[in-house]
Design a protein around this motif. Structure first.
Motif, short mmCIF file in Angstrom:
data_model
loop_
_atom_site.label_atom_id
_atom_site.label_comp_id
_atom_site.label_asym_id
_atom_site.label_seq_id
_atom_site.Cartn_x
_atom_site.Cartn_y
_atom_site.Cartn_z
N GLU A 172 0.84 -1.19 0.00
CA GLU A 172 0.00 0.00 0.00
C GLU A 172 0.88 1.24 0.00
OE1 GLU A 172 -2.75 0.05 3.26
OE2 GLU A 172 -4.20 -1.15 2.17
N PRO A 194 -5.20 5.11 0.81
CA PRO A 194 -4.32 3.99 0.42
C PRO A 194 -4.58 3.58 -1.03
CG PRO A 194 -6.09 3.20 1.83
CD PRO A 194 -6.24 4.69 1.75
N ALA A 211 -2.90 0.69 -4.05
CA ALA A 211 -2.02 -0.46 -4.26
C ALA A 211 -0.81 -0.02 -5.09
CB ALA A 211 -2.77 -1.57 -4.99
#
Length: 171
Positions: free
Chosen positions: A102, A118, A120
């Motif tokens: 993250e 957050p 990816a």
């Protein structure tokens, strides 16, 4: 000359993690995820860094539905902003050299920057493609366990090993 990739010799690796430190320092820049792109692992009394092999037919890139991983000449490139966190690349990598973590991006509302959401981020070795001296992990390895090699060098080494094995069997 064929594709280049980083290899590690576990017989020479002393587990000092200087390669990881160098990688972390190299990638500690604004906009990048501050995490090493390789990981030193221990198996019994041996240690070795696990690093991307930049496969010619990269299964990680082939499995990526968004193009976050892609073939870029003789390496597997990363478009971190395209990662959706599906982790198909992690499953597809035969070397365990791809991770999804993250990262936190600030959100903007007009001229106001608020919080961090957050997102990816796919993380893997980029072979320090933007570094003139080549991969920093190779330079940092004090035991000379990590080397940058090309396919031609690997094939020559395999041929030599086969010849030596055949000669020893003939005796």
């Amino acid at each position: 000359m064929g594709s280049k990739f980083v290899i590690a010799d576990p017989r020479k690796c002393v587990g000092c993690r200087a390669c990881m430190a160098a990688c972390l320092v190299k990638h500690y820049v604004p906009g990048d995820v501050p995490i090493a792109r390789l990981n030193v692992v221990r198996a019994g009394d041996r240690t070795a860094p696990i690093v991307c092999h930049h496969c010619e037919n990269a299964p990680c890139a082939a499995s990526c539905p968004t193009g976050a991983l892609y073939i870029d000449g003789d390496r597997v490139g990363v478009r971190i902003q395209r990662c959706i966190g599906c982790r198909s690349c992690v499953v597809a990598c035969p070397y365990g050299a791809v991770n999804v973590v993250e990262r936190y991006d600030s959100a903007a509302v007009g001229d106001l920057t608020v919080g961090a959401s957050p997102k990816a981020a796919v993380i893997k070795c980029d072979r320090c493609y933007d570094r003139e001296l080549g991969p920093c992990c190779v330079e940092a390895c004090t035991s000379l366990a990590i080397r940058l090699v090309d396919q031609d060098e690997i094939e020559a080494s395999q041929k030599k090993r086969r010849s030596e094995d055949a000669a020893s069997l003939a005796q």
